[in-house]
Scaffold this motif. Structure first.
Motif, PDB file in Angstrom:
ATOM      1  N   ARG A 144      11.559  -0.107   5.470  1.00  0.00           N
ATOM      2  CA  ARG A 144      10.812   0.196   4.247  1.00  0.00           C
ATOM      3  C   ARG A 144      10.387  -1.007   3.431  1.00  0.00           C
ATOM      4  O   ARG A 144       9.347  -1.325   2.945  1.00  0.00           O
ATOM      5  CB  ARG A 144      12.199   0.733   3.241  1.00  0.00           C
ATOM      6  N   ILE A 145      10.994  -2.369   3.849  1.00  0.00           N
ATOM      7  CA  ILE A 145      10.826  -3.751   3.367  1.00  0.00           C
ATOM      8  C   ILE A 145       9.116  -4.128   3.923  1.00  0.00           C
ATOM      9  O   ILE A 145       8.397  -4.374   3.227  1.00  0.00           O
ATOM     10  CB  ILE A 145      11.680  -4.787   3.879  1.00  0.00           C
ATOM     11  N   GLU A 146       9.247  -3.781   5.170  1.00  0.00           N
ATOM     12  CA  GLU A 146       7.787  -3.985   5.787  1.00  0.00           C
ATOM     13  C   GLU A 146       6.754  -3.232   5.167  1.00  0.00           C
ATOM     14  O   GLU A 146       5.721  -3.603   5.132  1.00  0.00           O
ATOM     15  CB  GLU A 146       8.067  -3.738   7.390  1.00  0.00           C
ATOM     16  N   ALA A 147       7.104  -1.837   4.993  1.00  0.00           N
ATOM     17  CA  ALA A 147       6.208  -0.839   4.497  1.00  0.00           C
ATOM     18  C   ALA A 147       5.595  -1.627   3.203  1.00  0.00           C
ATOM     19  O   ALA A 147       4.228  -1.568   2.893  1.00  0.00           O
ATOM     20  CB  ALA A 147       6.588   0.532   4.412  1.00  0.00           C
ATOM     21  N   LEU A 148       6.537  -2.008   2.253  1.00  0.00           N
ATOM     22  CA  LEU A 148       6.285  -2.553   0.847  1.00  0.00           C
ATOM     23  C   LEU A 148       5.342  -3.844   1.185  1.00  0.00           C
ATOM     24  O   LEU A 148       4.401  -3.869   0.552  1.00  0.00           O
ATOM     25  CB  LEU A 148       7.519  -3.064   0.262  1.00  0.00           C
ATOM     26  N   HIS A 149       5.490  -4.673   2.068  1.00  0.00           N
ATOM     27  CA  HIS A 149       4.693  -5.783   2.328  1.00  0.00           C
ATOM     28  C   HIS A 149       3.562  -5.292   2.666  1.00  0.00           C
ATOM     29  O   HIS A 149       2.477  -6.241   2.299  1.00  0.00           O
ATOM     30  CB  HIS A 149       5.659  -7.013   3.261  1.00  0.00           C
ATOM     31  N   ASN A 150       3.391  -4.398   3.558  1.00  0.00           N
ATOM     32  CA  ASN A 150       2.140  -4.103   4.132  1.00  0.00           C
ATOM     33  C   ASN A 150       1.191  -3.385   3.036  1.00  0.00           C
ATOM     34  O   ASN A 150      -0.109  -3.872   2.923  1.00  0.00           O
ATOM     35  CB  ASN A 150       2.190  -2.915   5.185  1.00  0.00           C
ATOM     36  N   LEU A 151       1.743  -2.688   2.311  1.00  0.00           N
ATOM     37  CA  LEU A 151       1.076  -2.103   1.052  1.00  0.00           C
ATOM     38  C   LEU A 151       0.532  -3.227   0.105  1.00  0.00           C
ATOM     39  O   LEU A 151      -0.525  -3.145  -0.302  1.00  0.00           O
ATOM     40  CB  LEU A 151       1.800  -1.159   0.391  1.00  0.00           C
ATOM     41  N   LYS A 152       1.275  -4.243  -0.171  1.00  0.00           N
ATOM     42  CA  LYS A 152       0.725  -5.152  -0.838  1.00  0.00           C
ATOM     43  C   LYS A 152      -0.263  -5.964  -0.234  1.00  0.00           C
ATOM     44  O   LYS A 152      -1.485  -6.441  -1.052  1.00  0.00           O
ATOM     45  CB  LYS A 152       1.967  -6.144  -1.162  1.00  0.00           C
ATOM     46  N   ASP A 153      -0.090  -6.424   1.009  1.00  0.00           N
ATOM     47  CA  ASP A 153      -0.901  -7.157   1.850  1.00  0.00           C
ATOM     48  C   ASP A 153      -2.452  -6.413   1.890  1.00  0.00           C
ATOM     49  O   ASP A 153      -3.438  -7.051   1.837  1.00  0.00           O
ATOM     50  CB  ASP A 153      -0.515  -6.925   3.089  1.00  0.00           C
ATOM     51  N   LEU A 154      -2.422  -5.092   1.814  1.00  0.00           N
ATOM     52  CA  LEU A 154      -3.534  -4.207   2.097  1.00  0.00           C
ATOM     53  C   LEU A 154      -4.188  -4.333   0.598  1.00  0.00           C
ATOM     54  O   LEU A 154      -5.533  -3.535   0.692  1.00  0.00           O
ATOM     55  CB  LEU A 154      -3.275  -2.994   2.593  1.00  0.00           C
ATOM     56  N   GLY A 155      -3.700  -4.562  -0.315  1.00  0.00           N
ATOM     57  CA  GLY A 155      -4.453  -4.692  -1.730  1.00  0.00           C
ATOM     58  C   GLY A 155      -4.205  -3.333  -2.540  1.00  0.00           C
ATOM     59  O   GLY A 155      -4.800  -3.399  -3.739  1.00  0.00           O
ATOM     60  N   TYR A 156      -3.167  -2.925  -2.176  1.00  0.00           N
ATOM     61  CA  TYR A 156      -2.753  -1.593  -3.241  1.00  0.00           C
ATOM     62  C   TYR A 156      -2.170  -1.932  -4.262  1.00  0.00           C
ATOM     63  O   TYR A 156      -1.443  -3.259  -4.226  1.00  0.00           O
ATOM     64  CB  TYR A 156      -1.537  -0.654  -2.446  1.00  0.00           C
TER      65      TYR A 156
END
Ligand code: 5AD
Ligand code: SF4
Length: 348
Positions: free
Chosen positions: A174-186
């Motif tokens: 879950r934490i990794e998904a949150l970081h990915n989303l942020k990183d991708l510019g959402y």
């Protein structure tokens, strides 16, 4: 405004007679940073099929009492067109977690086509659970603007007590998904449930600090409400106490992160018919009216007493808009209502 854990705990337990002060400060913060505008996101509950089995949730995969459905493309476009024509500014597409390629490419196609049909003007939020970084990237590339993924609780031990112990329900994922989303510019939305069995005031204070650290752009928090088909119960905290704590969390978060978007969630309305309006007064600035076709609404039942309006959309809108105005807000017609917090980060 910076606050440490002790200060947050003190505000979460502020005596009833001082609540007015907290609400006043939260309302003032909202007015001064964002103006009194409530943004609308038309909520489309695309499907209640879910691969997960969260112990609190009515549409968990092992609940065989729930008939499963998926909206057709026509139903989704109809709802999106309704939102656009009625000047909502944004929609949110929500579903249980599905990770198949047909599902992923269908979302890609739907987002692409809705953007196309509305000349890019309609904002799109997705809330479709944990996905691979590549999936999030594909959805972003066709125009998804925001993503909501609640952490549910930032206490890892508590998180594990609410989810089966298997590879589908890992806190680290879950934490990794949150970081990915942020990183991708959402624009990143997160949130927790309030009043979970075993959850303490210290946990809630940590949740607020977690949001601050993650630097979220949007937040949706709601009270935990038991569902008749699930075993998870909290006999130690009444629904009204959970409601009260949720309002406190909203007010404190508005003061802690003045420029983020905060949703007045439907679960509040399940406890108090005026729950969402009370949340707006406590600092929330987003409402997500349900625009799912009326005949499928009852199947998307995450918790008991979920308000299910059978009114046609026009009447539902009229009632809601009157209430928003009564709460002292204007309605953000035709505005995508992007998070000011996010916009400010982009411009530096
Ligand atoms: N009570 C309140 N909220 C719930 N959710 C799921 N089940 C419940 C419940 N029983 C919330 C979770 C999830 C969101 C889609 O709905 O926070 O992230
Ligand atoms: Fe599925 Fe979300 Fe419900 Fe968990 S909370 S069972 S992921 S719909």
């Amino acid at each position: 405004m910076g606050m440490d854990k002790k200060e947050l705990e003190a505000l979460l337990t502020i005596p009833e007679e001082k609540m007015e002060n907290l609400l006043f400060l939260a309302a003032k913060t909202k007015r001064e940073t964002l103006g009194n505008v409530t943004y609308l996101r038309g909520l489309i509950e695309l499907s209640n099929i879910c691969r997960k089995n969260c112990l609190y949730c009515g549409i968990r995969c092992s609940n065989t009492n729930t008939p499963r459905y998926t909206l057709s493309d026509e139903e989704v476009f109809f709802a999106a067109d309704y939102a656009f024509k009625n000047r909502y500014g944004s929609i949110a597409i929500q579903a249980g977690e599905q990770q198949s390629e047909p599902f992923i490419s269908r979302i890609e196609r739907l987002v692409d086509e809705i953007k196309e049909r509305t000349g890019g003007a309609l904002g799109i939020t997705l809330s479709l659970g944990e996905q691979s970084r590549d999936t999030y990237r594909r959805w972003k590339e066709v125009g998804a603007d925001r993503y909501l993924l609640r952490i549910e609780t930032s206490n890892e031990t508590l998180y594990h007590s609410l989810h089966p112990e298997d590879r589908n329900h890992r806190f680290a994922d879950r934490i990794e998904a949150l970081h990915n989303l942020k990183d991708l510019g959402y624009q990143l939305g997160c949130g927790v449930m309030i009043g979970l069995p075993g959850q303490s005031i210290s946990d809630l204070a940590n949740d607020l600090l977690f949001f601050k650290r993650l630097d979220i752009d949007m937040c949706g928090m709601g009270p935990f409400i038991e569902h008749a088909d699930t075993h998870l119960k909290n006999p130690h905290l009444s629904l009204s106490a959970r409601f009260d704590l949720t309002i406190r969390m909203i007010a404190i978060l508005r003061i802690l992160m003045p420029t983020i978007n905060i949703a007045a969630t439907t679960a509040l309305q399940a406890i108090d018919p005026l729950g969402r309006e009370k949340a707006l007064r406590a600092g929330a600035n987003v409402i997500m009216p349900n625009i799912t076709p009326v005949n499928t609404r009852s199947a998307y039942k995450l918790y008991d007493n979920k308000p299910i309006s059978e009114d046609c959309l026009d009447i539902q809108d009229k009632t809601l808009f009157e209430r928003i105005l009564a709460a002292g807000d204007e309605i953000g017609f035709d505005l995508q209502g992007n998070s000011k917090h996010f916009r400010d980060k982009q411009s530096v």
